[in-house]
Motif scaffolding. Sequence first.
Motif, PDB file in Angstrom:
ATOM      1  N   GLY A 121       0.820  -1.225   0.000  1.00  0.00           N
ATOM      2  CA  GLY A 121       0.000   0.000   0.000  1.00  0.00           C
ATOM      3  C   GLY A 121       0.843   1.260   0.000  1.00  0.00           C
ATOM      4  O   GLY A 121       0.304   2.357   0.153  1.00  0.00           O
ATOM      5  N   TYR A 122       2.163   1.119  -0.217  1.00  0.00           N
ATOM      6  CA  TYR A 122       3.055   2.275  -0.022  1.00  0.00           C
ATOM      7  C   TYR A 122       2.749   3.503  -0.887  1.00  0.00           C
ATOM      8  O   TYR A 122       3.032   4.636  -0.459  1.00  0.00           O
ATOM      9  CB  TYR A 122       4.535   1.867  -0.192  1.00  0.00           C
ATOM     10  CG  TYR A 122       4.970   1.668  -1.617  1.00  0.00           C
ATOM     11  CD1 TYR A 122       5.389   2.751  -2.400  1.00  0.00           C
ATOM     12  CD2 TYR A 122       4.969   0.413  -2.197  1.00  0.00           C
ATOM     13  CE1 TYR A 122       5.762   2.570  -3.719  1.00  0.00           C
ATOM     14  CE2 TYR A 122       5.343   0.228  -3.505  1.00  0.00           C
ATOM     15  CZ  TYR A 122       5.735   1.308  -4.261  1.00  0.00           C
ATOM     16  OH  TYR A 122       6.100   1.141  -5.570  1.00  0.00           O
ATOM     17  N   PRO A 123       2.155   3.349  -2.096  1.00  0.00           N
ATOM     18  CA  PRO A 123       1.868   4.592  -2.826  1.00  0.00           C
ATOM     19  C   PRO A 123       0.931   5.518  -2.029  1.00  0.00           C
ATOM     20  O   PRO A 123       0.997   6.738  -2.180  1.00  0.00           O
ATOM     21  CB  PRO A 123       1.213   4.100  -4.123  1.00  0.00           C
ATOM     22  CG  PRO A 123       1.768   2.722  -4.314  1.00  0.00           C
ATOM     23  CD  PRO A 123       1.866   2.157  -2.915  1.00  0.00           C
ATOM     24  N   ILE A 146       4.713  -0.781   9.539  1.00  0.00           N
ATOM     25  CA  ILE A 146       4.943  -2.117   8.970  1.00  0.00           C
ATOM     26  C   ILE A 146       5.730  -2.049   7.646  1.00  0.00           C
ATOM     27  O   ILE A 146       6.745  -2.731   7.478  1.00  0.00           O
ATOM     28  CB  ILE A 146       3.589  -2.842   8.821  1.00  0.00           C
ATOM     29  CG1 ILE A 146       3.064  -3.161  10.237  1.00  0.00           C
ATOM     30  CG2 ILE A 146       3.712  -4.116   7.999  1.00  0.00           C
ATOM     31  CD1 ILE A 146       1.620  -3.532  10.315  1.00  0.00           C
ATOM     32  N   TYR A 147       5.281  -1.206   6.710  1.00  0.00           N
ATOM     33  CA  TYR A 147       6.023  -1.062   5.442  1.00  0.00           C
ATOM     34  C   TYR A 147       7.450  -0.568   5.714  1.00  0.00           C
ATOM     35  O   TYR A 147       8.422  -1.106   5.158  1.00  0.00           O
ATOM     36  CB  TYR A 147       5.258  -0.104   4.520  1.00  0.00           C
ATOM     37  CG  TYR A 147       6.069   0.575   3.443  1.00  0.00           C
ATOM     38  CD1 TYR A 147       6.697  -0.160   2.435  1.00  0.00           C
ATOM     39  CD2 TYR A 147       6.207   1.971   3.423  1.00  0.00           C
ATOM     40  CE1 TYR A 147       7.434   0.476   1.434  1.00  0.00           C
ATOM     41  CE2 TYR A 147       6.938   2.612   2.432  1.00  0.00           C
ATOM     42  CZ  TYR A 147       7.550   1.861   1.444  1.00  0.00           C
ATOM     43  OH  TYR A 147       8.280   2.488   0.467  1.00  0.00           O
ATOM     44  N   ALA A 148       7.572   0.411   6.607  1.00  0.00           N
ATOM     45  CA  ALA A 148       8.897   0.981   6.908  1.00  0.00           C
ATOM     46  C   ALA A 148       9.816  -0.069   7.528  1.00  0.00           C
ATOM     47  O   ALA A 148      11.033  -0.037   7.336  1.00  0.00           O
ATOM     48  CB  ALA A 148       8.742   2.173   7.851  1.00  0.00           C
ATOM     49  N   THR A 149       9.229  -1.036   8.249  1.00  0.00           N
ATOM     50  CA  THR A 149      10.038  -2.077   8.899  1.00  0.00           C
ATOM     51  C   THR A 149      10.397  -3.193   7.918  1.00  0.00           C
ATOM     52  O   THR A 149      11.517  -3.694   7.907  1.00  0.00           O
ATOM     53  CB  THR A 149       9.254  -2.671  10.098  1.00  0.00           C
ATOM     54  OG1 THR A 149       8.975  -1.612  11.007  1.00  0.00           O
ATOM     55  CG2 THR A 149      10.056  -3.747  10.807  1.00  0.00           C
ATOM     56  N   LEU A 150       9.432  -3.583   7.084  1.00  0.00           N
ATOM     57  CA  LEU A 150       9.669  -4.740   6.209  1.00  0.00           C
ATOM     58  C   LEU A 150      10.404  -4.358   4.922  1.00  0.00           C
ATOM     59  O   LEU A 150      11.075  -5.204   4.328  1.00  0.00           O
ATOM     60  CB  LEU A 150       8.333  -5.423   5.880  1.00  0.00           C
ATOM     61  CG  LEU A 150       7.586  -6.015   7.090  1.00  0.00           C
ATOM     62  CD1 LEU A 150       6.272  -6.629   6.648  1.00  0.00           C
ATOM     63  CD2 LEU A 150       8.461  -7.052   7.805  1.00  0.00           C
ATOM     64  N   HIS A 154      13.485   0.376   0.466  1.00  0.00           N
ATOM     65  CA  HIS A 154      12.502   0.904  -0.477  1.00  0.00           C
ATOM     66  C   HIS A 154      11.875   2.169   0.088  1.00  0.00           C
ATOM     67  O   HIS A 154      11.745   3.188  -0.598  1.00  0.00           O
ATOM     68  CB  HIS A 154      11.427  -0.142  -0.764  1.00  0.00           C
ATOM     69  CG  HIS A 154      10.476   0.268  -1.836  1.00  0.00           C
ATOM     70  ND1 HIS A 154       9.365   1.041  -1.585  1.00  0.00           N
ATOM     71  CD2 HIS A 154      10.484   0.058  -3.176  1.00  0.00           C
ATOM     72  CE1 HIS A 154       8.732   1.275  -2.715  1.00  0.00           C
ATOM     73  NE2 HIS A 154       9.389   0.678  -3.707  1.00  0.00           N
ATOM     74  N   ALA A 155      11.515   2.115   1.377  1.00  0.00           N
ATOM     75  CA  ALA A 155      10.860   3.272   2.013  1.00  0.00           C
ATOM     76  C   ALA A 155      11.800   4.481   1.979  1.00  0.00           C
ATOM     77  O   ALA A 155      11.356   5.606   1.731  1.00  0.00           O
ATOM     78  CB  ALA A 155      10.467   2.926   3.446  1.00  0.00           C
ATOM     79  N   ARG A 156      13.072   4.240   2.225  1.00  0.00           N
ATOM     80  CA  ARG A 156      14.021   5.377   2.206  1.00  0.00           C
ATOM     81  C   ARG A 156      14.068   6.007   0.821  1.00  0.00           C
ATOM     82  O   ARG A 156      14.175   7.206   0.671  1.00  0.00           O
ATOM     83  CB  ARG A 156      15.420   4.906   2.616  1.00  0.00           C
ATOM     84  CG  ARG A 156      15.533   4.890   4.096  1.00  0.00           C
ATOM     85  CD  ARG A 156      16.903   4.570   4.671  1.00  0.00           C
ATOM     86  NE  ARG A 156      16.634   4.236   6.055  1.00  0.00           N
ATOM     87  CZ  ARG A 156      16.585   3.012   6.552  1.00  0.00           C
ATOM     88  NH1 ARG A 156      16.883   1.982   5.806  1.00  0.00           N
ATOM     89  NH2 ARG A 156      16.256   2.814   7.809  1.00  0.00           N
ATOM     90  N   ARG A 157      13.985   5.163  -0.214  1.00  0.00           N
ATOM     91  CA  ARG A 157      14.109   5.693  -1.587  1.00  0.00           C
ATOM     92  C   ARG A 157      12.806   6.292  -2.105  1.00  0.00           C
ATOM     93  O   ARG A 157      12.839   7.257  -2.855  1.00  0.00           O
ATOM     94  CB  ARG A 157      14.593   4.585  -2.531  1.00  0.00           C
ATOM     95  CG  ARG A 157      16.130   4.439  -2.502  1.00  0.00           C
ATOM     96  CD  ARG A 157      16.607   3.382  -3.449  1.00  0.00           C
ATOM     97  NE  ARG A 157      16.247   2.064  -2.952  1.00  0.00           N
ATOM     98  CZ  ARG A 157      15.771   1.083  -3.692  1.00  0.00           C
ATOM     99  NH1 ARG A 157      15.591   1.251  -4.983  1.00  0.00           N
ATOM    100  NH2 ARG A 157      15.485  -0.086  -3.163  1.00  0.00           N
TER     101      ARG A 157
END
Length: 446
Positions: A121-123, A146-150, A154-157
């Motif tokens: 769901g990151y978008p 959860i997205y930031a942990t898993l 990717h989250a950083r970029r």
Amino acid sequence: MPCDVPHVLLVNPWIHGFAAYDFWARPLGLLAIAARLRAGGLRVSWVDCLDRFHPRLPPGLPRKADGRGAFLRTGLPTPPALADVTRRYARYGIDPAWLAEDLGRLPRPDLVLVGSGMTYGYPGVRETIRHLRAAFPGVPVWLGGIYATLCPDHARRFAGADRVFSGPAETELCRAIAEQTGFSFPGGPPPDHLDAAPWPAYDLERRIPAVALRASRGCPFACAYCASRLLEPARRLRSPASVVTEIAHWHRGFGVTDFVLYDDAFLARPEGHGPAVLEAIAAAGLPVRLHTPNALHARGITRETARLLGRAGFVTVRLGVETTDFARRAGLDRKIDAEDFRRAAEALRAAGYRPPAAGAYLLAGLPGWREEEIVRSIDAVHAAGLLPVLAWYSPIPGTALWPQALAASRYDLASDPLYADPAIVPCRKEPFDWGWITRLKAHLAA
Ligand code: B12
């Protein structure tokens, strides 16, 4: 309030995807952080992009009396990476214009904290952060959840945050806020002191349709398909009295009637903990309903615990069964065997639980699993007197099953978390047969 007290805005982001419905999906993690910061003396504001009670919402959005309901759905262009998917992509949550208005009414924060849910769901997270930056230029935006942990790299970029936190980041976050703002405050008890932590700040919400809580953190199992160990490495228990005091607080003070257990393995080891929590809830005699959308550990269901579930007010009961092809489990999990399943189903029936209140989750779409195997499990769950509920597999990097998921997928799974969306059944090779899902759904209803 002196003006040198930092103002922290916490934001629950939109979900983008093919499907989302509020099956008691509460932003427990972010609200727990809000409570900690508030207890530390910070000024805290809260904005929920998934708010189902926003005053600008058109009337008639479907809602259930037990706290579940539909999010507002707005069609969006399908991301190019998913161009082959024939389903319609959407944003779930409030309209961006209402968000802009709500943000415009807030005093400028010193820091914005954004949570995150399912990796795919990151978008929605990225779009939320874009709006926050437009509303508060120059204010740092930090991301966790959860997205930031898993998918931290990717989250950083891609998420557009200034800083990304991974895991149960309470202690690290409080230290970082003190450094960032120069305001030193007590960061609260260490995360393993479950009874001492302030309760998630549900009172910041416009309305509390249900309260999610945990009687334990972490999981004693290490199932090949699950990310629990990556998200919450240690197993920690909360005292039964603390659980009951929290339920009574939300019920008596805020009129909340529906409560949801988010434990990874309620009723699992140590065996006495779950029943003690149930006894305490039953003894409190509060007129509340409890639900376990995240499943109970079937081995812990005996005739006695099943009766206790009823006495404690558990209405919706789900077991984590995954498959009734017990020989198939080798290498996947060692949670339960055929006898555990038979006994749990029989005990629930004896305690008066019937479908649809009593159900069992079955995994579908795991690498290499065939349609007929899932059909057999559906039939076995029906025969045991429970409602079969399919949980479509979402592949997660860092889990034991990830290499097999990579090999089984028609997508380059590692290249984009979008491909972890269970709605696209990512671990099937082409040509993908969408009729498969339709047939299974028809079989479920049969
Ligand atoms: C409860 C739960 C649910 C609930 C809803 C949760 C929600 N709010 O959306 C229900 C039962 C409805 C659910 C449904 C599903 N779930 Co679920 N669920 C969970 C579970 C067990 C707990 C999540 C949780 O709330 N934890 C408690 C809080 C306290 O933790 P947290 O949010 O991570 O917050 C902590 C930190 O991250 C941090 N933090 C949080 N925000 C921020 C922000 C900042 C700035 C900072 C610094 C820190 C920070 O602080 C918190 C305290 O430590 C996890 C597994 C797990 N153990 O985490 C799976 C999990 C998230 N679910 C998963 C899946 C697959 C699903 C389903 C797709 C299952 C299915 N096939 O139907 C559905 C999809 C639902 C949807 N929204 O579309 C997967 C994730 C898949 C993925 N690719 O991301 C997980 C990881 C389980 C697994 N298989 O391994 N789920």
